[in-house]
Enzyme design. Structure first.
Site, mmCIF file in Angstrom:
data_model
loop_
_atom_site.group_PDB
_atom_site.id
_atom_site.type_symbol
_atom_site.label_atom_id
_atom_site.label_comp_id
_atom_site.label_asym_id
_atom_site.label_seq_id
_atom_site.Cartn_x
_atom_site.Cartn_y
_atom_site.Cartn_z
ATOM 1 C CG HIS A 178 0.066 1.861 11.344
ATOM 2 N ND1 HIS A 178 0.717 0.987 10.509
ATOM 3 C CD2 HIS A 178 -1.241 1.514 11.292
ATOM 4 C CE1 HIS A 178 -0.165 0.158 9.964
ATOM 5 N NE2 HIS A 178 -1.363 0.449 10.431
ATOM 6 C CD GLU A 179 -4.007 2.635 14.140
ATOM 7 O OE1 GLU A 179 -5.063 2.926 13.543
ATOM 8 O OE2 GLU A 179 -3.477 1.521 14.032
ATOM 9 C CE1 TYR A 237 -2.194 -5.810 8.091
ATOM 10 C CE2 TYR A 237 -2.184 -7.910 6.942
ATOM 11 C CZ TYR A 237 -2.881 -6.859 7.504
ATOM 12 O OH TYR A 237 -4.243 -6.872 7.467
HETATM 13 ZN ZN ZN Z 1 -3.227 -0.259 10.085
#
Ligand code: ZN
Length: 297
Positions: A178-179, A237
């Site tokens: 994700h990062e 999210y």
């Molecule tokens: Zn994020």
């Protein structure tokens, strides 16, 4: 006269070879996500409060560790010194999809393997290539283990770009991916301008002071790249992100029980989006996955 002609031809050849290179470089300075909807909230300094929250995270938590920071949308942070332009209306890509990196943080062997494993996913499925920084590289990601949570900037920042992965919580496979996706230019899936057609935001369940984390972008093209909305994106999210009362803050319209915020790996659409943003069909992928070497002291 003959000499003049030779000089003219030589200069013309030189120009023909140099100009496309310059255009290519400029091209990578455009075409990323539009973050203007976040205003100045993306600028700031790393803080220990985010680190403390991430330290408390455990596998039974209902949210992902990257959703715990006090940063914009939980994990987006641009250093204050790039604030000159006021807001960030266009992020930059990495030329040729090559992302030089250095690992500065103190990580265990196992944690380094997690970083390597995440990078390998990019190599296997896309034309993105992570490699150790060489002396000539002016832009690179700097992977650190400060007690300030999980965060990075979106797209190529220019110069040193921090990707903070606080151990052990941020070293989850999905969180590292994700990062890294933020670092190559991806925003959050539920921030897309068309998201209200697909998800409901339960505003009453959101923690005070975190409403801004559920804003959406203004321009569809800057966030979708022609790929349809994806509940299964690794950039989505989780259902309980920033919840104040243990109830979901975000739910799929078509099925309120649908799992959001998976951390297993790329969805099909994530891969498609990377390929489109980086024009993967035109980029050579000769570099072998085995070139990843993260055994840096
Ligand atoms: Zn994020």
């Amino acid at each position: 006269m003959f000499k003049f002609m030779v000089y003219f031809i030589a200069i013309s050849i030189l120009l023909i070879h140099c100009l496309p290179f310059e255009n290519n470089t400029e091209d990578y300075d455009r075409g990323g996500a539009d973050l203007s909807y976040l205003g100045r909230s993306v600028f700031g300094e790393p803080n220990e409060e985010s680190g403390n929250r991430v330290e408390q995270w455990n596998k039974s938590s209902k949210v992902n560790p990257e959703e715990l920071g006090t940063y914009a949308e939980g994990d987006i942070l641009f250093p204050n010194d790039v604030r000159r332009s006021g807001v960030i209306s266009e992020t930059k890509r990495w030329p040729g999809g090559v992302v030089p990196f250095e690992i500065n943080g103190t990580y265990s062997e196992e944690q380094r393997e997690m970083i390597k494993k995440a990078m390998m996913e990019f190599h296997k499925q896309t034309c993105i290539r992570f490699r150790k920084r060489k002396p000539g590289d002016s832009d690179w990601i700097w992977i650190t283990n400060a007690k300030t949570g999980c965060y990075t900037s979106i797209g190529r920042l220019g110069g040193l770009q921090t990707v903070n992965l606080q151990a052990p919580a941020c070293l989850l496979h999905g969180t590292v991916m994700h990062e890294l996706l933020h670092a190559i230019g991806f925003g959050h899936e539920q921030s897309r301008s068309d998201r209200d057609l697909y998800v409901t935001i339960n505003w009453a369940n959101i923690k005070q002071g975190h409403l801004q984390n559920f804003e959406k972008a203004g321009k569809l093209l800057s966030t979708s790249f022609g790929v349809s909305y994806d509940y299964g994106s690794i950039m989505h999210y989780s259902s309980h992100a920033f919840s104040v009362n243990g109830h979901p803050t975000i739910a799929a319209i078509r099925d309120t029980n649908l799992q959001l915020g998976q951390e297993e790996g790329f969805s099909k659409n994530d891969v498609e989006k990377i390929r489109r943003i980086y024009n993967c069909s035109n980029i050579s992928t000769k570099q072998n996955s085995s070139e990843i070497d993260i055994d840096i002291k």
